[in-house]
Design a protein around this motif. Structure first.
Motif, PDB file in Angstrom:
ATOM      1  N   ARG A 165      16.726  11.172   6.384  1.00  0.00           N
ATOM      2  CA  ARG A 165      17.921  11.036   5.564  1.00  0.00           C
ATOM      3  C   ARG A 165      17.855   9.762   4.728  1.00  0.00           C
ATOM      4  N   ARG A 166      18.652   9.734   3.668  1.00  0.00           N
ATOM      5  CA  ARG A 166      18.696   8.540   2.820  1.00  0.00           C
ATOM      6  C   ARG A 166      19.200   7.334   3.595  1.00  0.00           C
ATOM      7  N   ALA A 167      20.037   7.576   4.590  1.00  0.00           N
ATOM      8  CA  ALA A 167      20.587   6.464   5.367  1.00  0.00           C
ATOM      9  C   ALA A 167      19.570   5.880   6.342  1.00  0.00           C
ATOM     10  N   ASP A 168      18.495   6.626   6.619  1.00  0.00           N
ATOM     11  CA  ASP A 168      17.497   6.159   7.574  1.00  0.00           C
ATOM     12  C   ASP A 168      16.527   5.191   6.904  1.00  0.00           C
ATOM     13  N   LEU A 169      15.842   4.436   7.713  1.00  0.00           N
ATOM     14  CA  LEU A 169      14.940   3.402   7.195  1.00  0.00           C
ATOM     15  C   LEU A 169      13.536   3.624   7.741  1.00  0.00           C
ATOM     16  N   LEU A 198       0.821  -1.214   0.000  1.00  0.00           N
ATOM     17  CA  LEU A 198       0.000   0.000   0.000  1.00  0.00           C
ATOM     18  C   LEU A 198       0.853   1.262   0.000  1.00  0.00           C
ATOM     19  N   THR A 199       1.874   1.285   0.838  1.00  0.00           N
ATOM     20  CA  THR A 199       2.661   2.516   1.023  1.00  0.00           C
ATOM     21  C   THR A 199       3.970   2.519   0.243  1.00  0.00           C
ATOM     22  N   GLY A 200       4.462   1.350  -0.155  1.00  0.00           N
ATOM     23  CA  GLY A 200       5.719   1.283  -0.893  1.00  0.00           C
ATOM     24  C   GLY A 200       6.959   1.302  -0.024  1.00  0.00           C
ATOM     25  N   VAL A 201       6.790   1.458   1.289  1.00  0.00           N
ATOM     26  CA  VAL A 201       7.949   1.402   2.187  1.00  0.00           C
ATOM     27  C   VAL A 201       8.107  -0.039   2.671  1.00  0.00           C
ATOM     28  N   ALA A 202       9.170  -0.295   3.417  1.00  0.00           N
ATOM     29  CA  ALA A 202       9.395  -1.643   3.929  1.00  0.00           C
ATOM     30  C   ALA A 202       8.287  -2.030   4.911  1.00  0.00           C
ATOM     31  N   ASN A 203       8.014  -3.338   4.983  1.00  0.00           N
ATOM     32  CA  ASN A 203       7.120  -3.812   6.029  1.00  0.00           C
ATOM     33  C   ASN A 203       7.956  -4.222   7.246  1.00  0.00           C
ATOM     34  N   ARG A 204       7.324  -4.787   8.256  1.00  0.00           N
ATOM     35  CA  ARG A 204       8.055  -5.134   9.475  1.00  0.00           C
ATOM     36  C   ARG A 204       9.189  -6.119   9.176  1.00  0.00           C
ATOM     37  N   PHE A 207      11.982  -4.326   7.373  1.00  0.00           N
ATOM     38  CA  PHE A 207      12.662  -3.422   8.302  1.00  0.00           C
ATOM     39  C   PHE A 207      13.703  -4.179   9.124  1.00  0.00           C
ATOM     40  N   LEU A 208      13.276  -5.279   9.725  1.00  0.00           N
ATOM     41  CA  LEU A 208      14.181  -6.068  10.570  1.00  0.00           C
ATOM     42  C   LEU A 208      15.271  -6.744   9.738  1.00  0.00           C
ATOM     43  N   ALA A 209      14.914  -7.179   8.516  1.00  0.00           N
ATOM     44  CA  ALA A 209      15.903  -7.844   7.667  1.00  0.00           C
ATOM     45  C   ALA A 209      16.998  -6.872   7.240  1.00  0.00           C
ATOM     46  N   GLN A 210      16.624  -5.639   6.905  1.00  0.00           N
ATOM     47  CA  GLN A 210      17.624  -4.662   6.490  1.00  0.00           C
ATOM     48  C   GLN A 210      18.532  -4.273   7.654  1.00  0.00           C
TER      49      GLN A 210
END
Length: 286
Positions: free
Chosen positions: A189-193, A128-134, A137-140
């Motif tokens: 920032r680009r470095a943030d997730l 839906l949002t195009g950002v990472a899911n949970r 997030f944890l995998a990255q």
């Protein structure tokens, strides 16, 4: 494949002639042995040699015909798989039935790998949002080098989001979620997730970020939400509450739990605010 490449110098443009040559040599070994024995013992009979030679040639031709018939379905399959003939240019013999089949198998493998990559992306991205899911997030975070596994963790919740769905419908709720995710992603920032943690809750990992810097970043986003609201419900500008925790590289579950506790305090303190959860100190709100 090694044998195929090793014999490519024999009729390189024709697999059938190559098969004939190999079969001819293989089936004539007894004849060659007979000729060698006859020459050594002076018992060579010309009529027998001619008869045996013709018989072996006929046998080789019959074997080649049978092999060709067996290869015909493979040729048909190779032509079906060869959607782009230029892909075979890196193979030893372009147009050869084995080369064509090999090219088709390579393309099928590439397609399968692409599908696997798409599935991997889908498993780690919120559609839906195009950002990472949970999970993403944890995998990255898990994939980061140990030295970079530190910073600040924020858990963020859209205030009174249930009212958006109840009053304006789920389509508007989906739009608000997508708009909020875009607002978060554009302001860090680009470095943030940034990730959608679940429902109307989001998470941000401020990589190597000091707690003050992370808090200021969230405050800046909150101010922009007030100046340029992504929506209103019951006459109220849609805002968010956030809990912020410092992460020094230990188990991330501890930092998430601390951020979640700080988020609870932000809600209990009236929402539309950021609460910090310093190590060994109860959460504090501005």
């Amino acid at each position: 494949m090694h044998f195929y490449l090793a014999t490519s110098f024999i009729f390189p443009r024709s697999l059938r002639l190559r098969l004939f040559a190999i079969c001819f040599v293989a089936t004539h070994l007894p004849l060659l042995c007979y000729i060698g024995w006859g020459a050594a013992t002076a018992r060579l009979a010309l009529a027998e040699v001619v008869t045996l030679t013709l018989a072996t040639v006929a046998g080789t031709g019959l074997a080649l015909y049978g092999i060709g018939a067996l290869l015909s379905p493979i040729q048909t399959l190779a032509e079906a798989l060869n959607a782009r003939p230029d892909d075979s240019r890196s193979l030893p013999q372009v147009g050869d039935v084995i080369a064509s089949l090999y090219a088709g198998v390579q393309r099928a493998a590439a397609t399968t790998q692409a599908h696997m990559n798409d599935l991997a992306i889908a498993a780690h991205e919120d559609p839906l949002t195009g950002v990472a899911n949970r999970r993403g997030f944890l995998a990255q975070i898990e994939a980061l080098p140990t030295a970079q596994r530190k910073g600040c963790i924020a858990l963020i919740d859209i205030d009174f989001f249930k009212q958006v769905n109840d009053i304006k419908g789920h389509d508007e709720g989906d739009r608000v979620l997508a708009a909020f995710a875009g607002r978060l992603a554009s302001q860090v920032r680009r470095a943030d997730l940034v990730a959608r943690w679940g429902g109307e809750e989001f998470a941000i990992f401020f990589r190597d970020g000091a707690e003050d810097e992370a808090s200021w970043a969230l405050a800046r986003i909150a101010q922009q939400m007030r100046r340029e609201p992504i929506g209103r419900v019951n006459g109220r500008i849609i805002s968010f509450s956030a809990g912020l925790s410092r992460w020094t590289g230990g188990p991330i579950e501890e930092a998430l739990a601390a951020a979640d506790a700080a988020l609870y305090d932000a809600k209990q303190s009236g929402r539309d605010r950021v609460c910090r959860a310093p190590v060994a100190i109860s959460a504090t709100c501005p």
